[in-house]
Design an enzyme around this catalytic site. Structure first.
Site, short mmCIF file in Angstrom:
data_model
loop_
_atom_site.label_atom_id
_atom_site.label_comp_id
_atom_site.label_asym_id
_atom_site.label_seq_id
_atom_site.Cartn_x
_atom_site.Cartn_y
_atom_site.Cartn_z
N THR A 1 -0.95 12.88 9.99
CA THR A 1 0.22 12.13 10.45
C THR A 1 0.54 12.51 11.90
OG1 THR A 1 2.63 12.00 10.21
CG2 THR A 1 1.59 13.93 9.28
N ASP A 2 1.25 11.63 12.59
CA ASP A 2 1.69 11.99 13.95
C ASP A 2 2.83 13.02 13.92
OD1 ASP A 2 3.72 10.32 13.04
OD2 ASP A 2 3.81 9.10 14.87
N GLU A 3 3.42 13.22 12.72
CA GLU A 3 4.55 14.16 12.63
C GLU A 3 4.13 15.60 12.90
OE1 GLU A 3 7.06 12.08 9.09
OE2 GLU A 3 7.63 14.08 9.72
N TYR B 1 7.49 19.03 5.30
CA TYR B 1 6.39 18.08 5.09
C TYR B 1 5.38 18.15 6.24
CZ TYR B 1 3.97 13.69 5.94
OH TYR B 1 3.01 12.77 6.25
N LYS C 1 1.34 19.32 6.35
CA LYS C 1 0.24 18.49 6.85
C LYS C 1 -0.48 19.20 8.00
CE LYS C 1 -0.79 14.77 5.72
NZ LYS C 1 -1.80 14.37 4.69
O1 DAU Z 1 5.00 9.32 11.34
C1 DAU Z 1 4.38 9.17 10.12
C2 DAU Z 1 5.31 9.57 9.02
O2 DAU Z 1 6.24 8.55 8.84
C3 DAU Z 1 4.57 9.86 7.74
O3 DAU Z 1 3.72 10.95 7.92
C4 DAU Z 1 5.55 10.15 6.62
O4 DAU Z 1 4.89 10.33 5.41
C5 DAU Z 1 6.50 9.01 6.50
O5 DAU Z 1 7.45 9.28 5.48
C6 DAU Z 1 7.18 8.73 7.81
O6 DAU Z 1 8.17 9.72 8.11
P1 DAU Z 1 9.67 9.30 8.45
O7 DAU Z 1 10.57 10.41 8.12
O8 DAU Z 1 9.74 8.75 9.84
O9 DAU Z 1 9.85 8.06 7.42
P2 DAU Z 1 11.12 7.53 6.59
O10 DAU Z 1 10.75 6.17 6.06
O11 DAU Z 1 11.60 8.53 5.63
O12 DAU Z 1 12.23 7.35 7.71
C7 DAU Z 1 12.04 6.52 8.83
C8 DAU Z 1 13.22 6.71 9.74
O13 DAU Z 1 14.37 6.15 9.10
C9 DAU Z 1 13.57 8.16 10.01
O14 DAU Z 1 14.06 8.29 11.35
C10 DAU Z 1 14.67 8.47 9.01
C11 DAU Z 1 15.40 7.14 8.90
N1 DAU Z 1 16.01 6.86 7.58
C12 DAU Z 1 15.24 7.04 6.47
C13 DAU Z 1 15.77 6.80 5.23
C14 DAU Z 1 14.92 7.01 3.99
C15 DAU Z 1 17.31 6.39 7.50
O15 DAU Z 1 17.99 6.19 8.54
N2 DAU Z 1 17.83 6.15 6.26
C16 DAU Z 1 17.13 6.35 5.11
O16 DAU Z 1 17.68 6.11 4.01
#
Ligand code: DAU
Length: 376
Positions: free
Chosen positions: A143-145, A169, A173
């Site tokens: 992942t880019d994270e 997480y 990774k």
């Molecule tokens: O960059 C790649 C990564 O992207 C992957 O390696 C991860 O597995 C994947 O989960 C993702 O990480 P994020 O933390 O960016 O994804 P998430 O969908 O959880 O959240 C996207 C953005 O939205 C993040 O800035 C947090 C925000 N968010 C997330 C949720 C679930 C909200 O504002 N509200 C929420 O309820």
């Protein structure tokens, strides 16, 4: 399981985590294109969604093995019978919020599971010719994270960016990536590592931002926006990511110009608020009775240690792998919304038992009522 090579001219690709979001999309692409015989390993527990591979059972190009990545015996016997030409490691716990709550499972699956898979690959290859060892590929889907967080205006990540993981997480990774690199350096295993930005598309677990927002909006529930909503992500359609993984396996060179490491992204990042507003507009045209859905966007407390911005520069990868993303975000997002609208049964299956319990527990911590919507 009989030796697949005897029956198929195709290479055998072992895909771990095949019932997850990216795994299920990759398997479909491989079967549609008739690229490889897929041997899928998945324990079918969270974060897998069994529904993701149900319709594929019985397909002549697909063999599903239900088993645990962390079990060496399972892996050894699988390698002995399937004799894969490539391994694509997609098995991972991947939700940052869950890793903040409890990191153990992330270390076990992402770090220990990867090491067990590397060991099994190595042990199997020791019995084969130098030529076969040379052709074998171990593709780690990272992942880019692992590169940490960017400030606005900072240049995007490349494969040369230092590792600076911030969440449990991302740290798990990063640990896995280091083990993959060590297997290459120490044991000569032909490894590749791909770092992708945020994916979106059909079959993504409803705990991630985009499917969560769609499911909540359809149910008339608040759409939680962490912090100020100005964190930025580069969203890549899962189909484009899967094309990149195939390109890496077909054209990636472990000791090539980029050291066998590639970054996939669309080349443009957007704020979370911008993404949710576009999503709500798409829902308004499809479900006018709920419009305006943007009224449901509800600011909640921020994620602890929330990374501000992820972005990658895929230029070098594009040249080396002859890969380009082709999906326009607004169109890919519209297709994604339509897929969830057309598949209420999948949503129900994905949200059974523990899966929905965790979501309810997590969001119960927030006061979702009476907070003002932020403006972009
Ligand atoms: O960059 C790649 C990564 O992207 C992957 O390696 C991860 O597995 C994947 O989960 C993702 O990480 P994020 O933390 O960016 O994804 P998430 O969908 O959880 O959240 C996207 C953005 O939205 C993040 O800035 C947090 C925000 N968010 C997330 C949720 C679930 C909200 O504002 N509200 C929420 O309820």
């Amino acid at each position: 399981m009989a030796d697949k090579r005897a029956k198929h001219e195709h290479p055998v690709w072992l895909i771990t985590g095949a019932a997850g979001f990216i795994g299920a999309n990759l398997v479909r692409l491989l079967l549609e294109r008739d690229i490889a015989h897929v041997v899928a390993l998945d324990n079918m527990a969270y974060p897998a969604v069994p529904e993701n591979v149900r319709a594929l059972r019985g397909h002549p190009g697909f063999t599903l093995v239900e088993g645990d990545l962390r079990c060496s015996e399972t892996l050894y016997s699988l390698f002995r019978s399937a004799r894969p030409d490539a391994v694509i490691n997609l098995a991972a716990q991947s939700h940052v919020d869950r890793s903040i709550e409890a990191a153990d499972g992330f270390v076990e699956t992402n770090v220990l599971g990867t090491q067990r898979l590397l060991d099994a690959s190595r042990r199997e290859l020791e019995q084969h010719s130098a030529d076969r060892r040379h052709r074998f590929r171990f593709l780690q889907v990272s992942t880019d994270e692992v590169f940490g967080s960017l400030d606005d205006g900072e240049p995007p990540f490349t494969v040369g960016s230092p590792y600076r993981p911030n969440s449990p997480y991302a740290a798990s990774k990063a640990g896995a990536d280091h083990l993959v690199y060590a297997a290459r350096h120490t044991h000569g295993l032909a490894t590749l590592i791909c770092h992708c930005t945020n994916n979106y598309g059909p079959r993504q677990h409803p705990e991630k931002l985009i499917p969560l927002a769609i499911c909540n909006a359809l149910a008339g529930r608040p759409i939680p926006l962490y912090g100020d909503g100005r964190q930025r992500r580069d969203w890549l359609a899962v189909e484009d990511h899967c094309e990149g993984l195939v390109a890496a396996l077909e054209r990636g060179v472990p000791d090539g110009a980029s050291g066998g490491r590639y970054v996939f992204g669309s080349g443009r990042d957007r704020s979370n608020l911008e993404v949710l507003e576009l999503l709500c507009t798409l829902l308004d045209t499809r479900r006018p009775e709920g419009a305006p859905h943007a009224r449901l966007i509800t600011p909640v407390s921020d994620r602890p240690g929330h990374d501000r911005r992820y972005a990658v520069d895929p230029t070098a990868t594009s040249h080396e792998l002859e890969w380009r993303p082709t999906t326009v975000f607004s169109e890919g997002l519209a297709r994604t919304v339509d897929w969830y609208l057309d598949n209420p049964g999948w949503i129900e299956a994905a949200l059974d038992g523990e899966r929905s319990n965790w979501i309810s527990r997590h969001y119960a911590e927030f006061d979702m009522a009476g907070r003002e919507r932020v403006k972009s």
